[in-house]
Design a protein around this motif. Structure first.
Motif, mmCIF file in Angstrom:
data_model
loop_
_atom_site.group_PDB
_atom_site.id
_atom_site.type_symbol
_atom_site.label_atom_id
_atom_site.label_comp_id
_atom_site.label_asym_id
_atom_site.label_seq_id
_atom_site.Cartn_x
_atom_site.Cartn_y
_atom_site.Cartn_z
ATOM 1 N N PRO A 1 17.545 -19.012 43.208
ATOM 2 C CA PRO A 1 18.262 -20.017 42.399
ATOM 3 C C PRO A 1 19.670 -19.552 42.053
ATOM 4 C CG PRO A 1 16.606 -18.881 41.076
ATOM 5 C CD PRO A 1 16.381 -18.457 42.499
ATOM 6 N N LEU A 2 20.567 -20.499 41.948
ATOM 7 C CA LEU A 2 21.943 -20.178 41.603
ATOM 8 C C LEU A 2 21.987 -19.622 40.177
ATOM 9 C CD1 LEU A 2 24.526 -20.632 43.317
ATOM 10 C CD2 LEU A 2 24.986 -22.619 41.866
ATOM 11 N N PRO A 3 22.721 -18.521 39.942
ATOM 12 C CA PRO A 3 22.814 -17.980 38.576
ATOM 13 C C PRO A 3 23.342 -19.030 37.606
ATOM 14 C CG PRO A 3 23.729 -16.428 40.162
ATOM 15 C CD PRO A 3 23.477 -17.705 40.911
ATOM 16 N N GLN A 4 22.747 -19.058 36.418
ATOM 17 C CA GLN A 4 23.169 -19.990 35.370
ATOM 18 C C GLN A 4 23.821 -19.202 34.234
ATOM 19 O OE1 GLN A 4 23.098 -23.340 35.671
ATOM 20 N NE2 GLN A 4 22.393 -22.903 37.765
ATOM 21 N N LEU A 5 24.949 -19.684 33.757
ATOM 22 C CA LEU A 5 25.814 -18.907 32.877
ATOM 23 C C LEU A 5 25.396 -18.989 31.413
ATOM 24 C CD1 LEU A 5 28.377 -17.152 32.778
ATOM 25 C CD2 LEU A 5 29.691 -19.258 32.419
ATOM 26 N N TYR A 6 25.333 -17.805 30.793
ATOM 27 C CA TYR A 6 25.136 -17.635 29.351
ATOM 28 C C TYR A 6 26.173 -16.600 28.943
ATOM 29 C CZ TYR A 6 22.451 -16.535 25.021
ATOM 30 O OH TYR A 6 22.041 -16.320 23.716
ATOM 31 N N TRP A 7 27.294 -17.068 28.372
ATOM 32 C CA TRP A 7 28.496 -16.256 28.219
ATOM 33 C C TRP A 7 28.840 -16.119 26.739
ATOM 34 C CZ3 TRP A 7 33.918 -18.473 29.925
ATOM 35 C CH2 TRP A 7 34.905 -17.487 29.794
ATOM 36 N N GLY A 8 28.949 -14.872 26.278
ATOM 37 C CA GLY A 8 29.319 -14.639 24.891
ATOM 38 C C GLY A 8 29.360 -13.148 24.598
ATOM 39 N N TYR A 9 29.226 -12.813 23.319
ATOM 40 C CA TYR A 9 29.215 -11.413 22.878
ATOM 41 C C TYR A 9 27.802 -11.097 22.411
ATOM 42 C CZ TYR A 9 31.031 -7.116 20.697
ATOM 43 O OH TYR A 9 31.291 -5.804 20.355
ATOM 44 N N PHE A 10 27.091 -10.259 23.169
ATOM 45 C CA PHE A 10 25.656 -10.092 22.980
ATOM 46 C C PHE A 10 25.316 -8.952 22.021
ATOM 47 C CE2 PHE A 10 25.723 -12.764 26.625
ATOM 48 C CZ PHE A 10 24.498 -13.420 26.649
ATOM 49 N N LEU B 1 13.918 -16.060 31.713
ATOM 50 C CA LEU B 1 14.422 -16.707 32.919
ATOM 51 C C LEU B 1 15.154 -15.703 33.797
ATOM 52 C CD1 LEU B 1 15.729 -20.092 31.461
ATOM 53 C CD2 LEU B 1 13.428 -19.462 32.190
ATOM 54 N N ARG B 2 14.780 -15.634 35.050
ATOM 55 C CA ARG B 2 15.320 -14.594 35.931
ATOM 56 C C ARG B 2 16.687 -14.935 36.504
ATOM 57 N NH1 ARG B 2 13.232 -14.556 42.076
ATOM 58 N NH2 ARG B 2 13.117 -16.801 42.474
ATOM 59 N N HIS B 3 17.111 -16.205 36.397
ATOM 60 C CA HIS B 3 18.366 -16.603 37.030
ATOM 61 C C HIS B 3 19.488 -16.806 36.010
ATOM 62 C CE1 HIS B 3 16.901 -20.347 35.548
ATOM 63 N NE2 HIS B 3 17.759 -21.115 36.200
ATOM 64 N N VAL B 4 19.362 -16.202 34.817
ATOM 65 C CA VAL B 4 20.383 -16.325 33.788
ATOM 66 C C VAL B 4 21.367 -15.157 33.904
ATOM 67 C CG1 VAL B 4 20.859 -16.351 31.312
ATOM 68 C CG2 VAL B 4 18.857 -17.556 32.223
ATOM 69 N N TYR B 5 22.633 -15.482 34.055
ATOM 70 C CA TYR B 5 23.688 -14.464 34.070
ATOM 71 C C TYR B 5 24.217 -14.314 32.648
ATOM 72 C CZ TYR B 5 28.400 -12.534 34.727
ATOM 73 O OH TYR B 5 29.559 -11.796 34.622
ATOM 74 N N ARG B 6 23.836 -13.220 32.005
ATOM 75 C CA ARG B 6 24.288 -12.936 30.635
ATOM 76 C C ARG B 6 25.607 -12.170 30.717
ATOM 77 N NH1 ARG B 6 19.038 -12.780 31.291
ATOM 78 N NH2 ARG B 6 17.722 -14.029 29.901
ATOM 79 N N TRP B 7 26.676 -12.897 30.519
ATOM 80 C CA TRP B 7 28.021 -12.340 30.632
ATOM 81 C C TRP B 7 28.442 -11.863 29.249
ATOM 82 C CZ3 TRP B 7 32.643 -15.614 32.953
ATOM 83 C CH2 TRP B 7 33.836 -14.884 32.834
ATOM 84 N N HIS B 8 28.338 -10.562 29.014
ATOM 85 C CA HIS B 8 28.796 -9.986 27.749
ATOM 86 C C HIS B 8 30.299 -9.786 27.819
ATOM 87 C CE1 HIS B 8 28.972 -7.492 24.157
ATOM 88 N NE2 HIS B 8 29.725 -6.660 24.846
#
Length: 382
Positions: free
Chosen positions: A235-244, A310-317
């Protein structure tokens, strides 16, 4: 004679068909031609709205909403006028051989920030060509209107008539304890009323340098679309972008008391609630699964917990998001700034880096996804 007429009709129908196909072909717009005929990879068209700015705001905070409208939200109505952020500086996660989306290492995060600061400095010191792009952004304020006074209801109707940017949730009692339910209702409203790519959720005391955020997000999105075929069966990576944060202890008393969080001794990693970005698919997942998901008191904690499996979540810190409960030291590269007053918003919009804030002792960090949560946030930005 009848056979000749039928034959003549048949020939005329065939001729009309091919003539119509020929005319359609030559009149078709160029962007509908196959990619190989125009010598480049064809991108899918963006939805009608590229980014939705979702502001969670209580009914009484009209002054805060007006401060946002008169400062950074004004840029949402203007063309993006910056040089393209280079796609080669954009990180895209890939899948490992066992099908897990690989995380961005601390070294990669540090290199990314260093490259951004260098690029930002070049933009300020050199007269480089800039590209004007019409990136459609829509902002909305989500407000619960259940059990409010008639005078407050009248004020909101007047505000809506003037600005037409309120989502009035008639079945929502707007309290802090209901903030997570408010987010779910707002996301469900958005996905039914707007065709969008991304949502940035912010509080009404958050300032966003919208041009900077959009420039990064557009480059990321274009690169992702170009690389779509390389993900193959995954699956295409899905974006979750913030300061973790991954080491926050579970609150057992006070305003943020959590009575139903038993998953671990710390909250699962989540992007701090002053501002974070979600791709549309993640918004739809939350809305569709809302009847099965546990709503925790803190809305940002809830989102991090819901997306954790979810394995396709890109957690962009991203250290450029200053989105905690108190502001960190001001930096030129910050693009999302939480806990800003009305006066601070005006000052930042006018070009000031800091305004009565920024002396916090909180240190910025890169997130180490390879370590246990107790050690996740020890790699400081220097």
């Amino acid at each position: 004679m009848r056979r000749l007429n039928n034959l003549f009709t048949f020939i005329m129908a065939i001729t009309a068909f091919f003539f119509g196909s020929f005319i359609t072909k030559i009149l078709s717009p160029a962007d509908q031609c196959p990619a190989h005929t125009i010598g480049r990879i064809q991108l899918e068209p963006h939805p009608n709205v590229f980014l939705v700015v979702l502001v969670l705001s209580p009914p009484r905070n009209a002054d805060q909403r007006n401060a946002m409208r008169s400062t950074w939200l004004r840029t949402a109505r203007q063309p993006l006028h910056q040089q393209y952020y280079p796609e080669e500086l954009i990180f895209l996660p890939t899948y490992s051989s066992n099908g897990h989306l690989q995380v961005e290492l601390v070294e990669q995060q540090a290199n990314r920030l260093r490259q951004y600061k260098d690029w930002q400095k070049r933009m300020m010191t050199k007269d480089l060509p800039r590209t004007q792009r019409l990136i459609k952004v829509k902002h909305v304020f989500a407000i619960g209107t259940w059990n409010i006074s008639s005078s407050m209801q009248a004020d909101l109707v007047k505000e809506q008539n003037q600005h037409n940017d309120l989502i009035m949730l008639q079945r929502h009692n707007d309290t802090y304890g209901n903030l997570t339910k408010k987010l779910i209702q707002a996301l469900d409203f958005l996905r039914h009323h707007y065709d969008f790519s991304y949502v940035i959720k912010v509080d009404d005391d958050t300032f966003v340098k919208l041009n900077s955020l959009l420039n990064d997000l557009v480059s990321y999105d274009r690169k992702l679309l170009r690389k779509r075929s390389e993900y193959g069966q995954y699956p295409l990576p899905q974006l979750y972008w913030g300061y973790f944060n991954g080491r926050a202890t579970i609150k057992r008393k006070g305003l943020w008391k959590e009575s139903n969080y038993f998953l671990s001794k710390n909250y699962l990693p989540y992007a701090l609630g002053g501002g974070y970005v979600l791709s549309r698919e993640l918004c739809e997942y939350i809305a569709d699964s809302s009847q099965l998901l546990t709503p925790y008191v803190s809305e940002d904690v809830s989102v991090g917990t819901w997306l954790a499996p979810l394995r396709h979540v890109y957690r962009w810190h991203d250290p450029r998001f200053d989105t905690g409960y108190m502001p960190r030291k001001c930096q030129p590269y910050h693009m999302v700034l939480h806990k800003r007053s009305l006066e601070m918003m005006a000052d930042i919009y006018d070009g000031k880096l800091c305004s009565g804030t920024g002396s916090s002792s909180l240190s910025e960090y890169f997130y180490d996804w390879k370590k246990a949560t107790e050690k996740c946030c020890d790699s400081l930005v220097v």
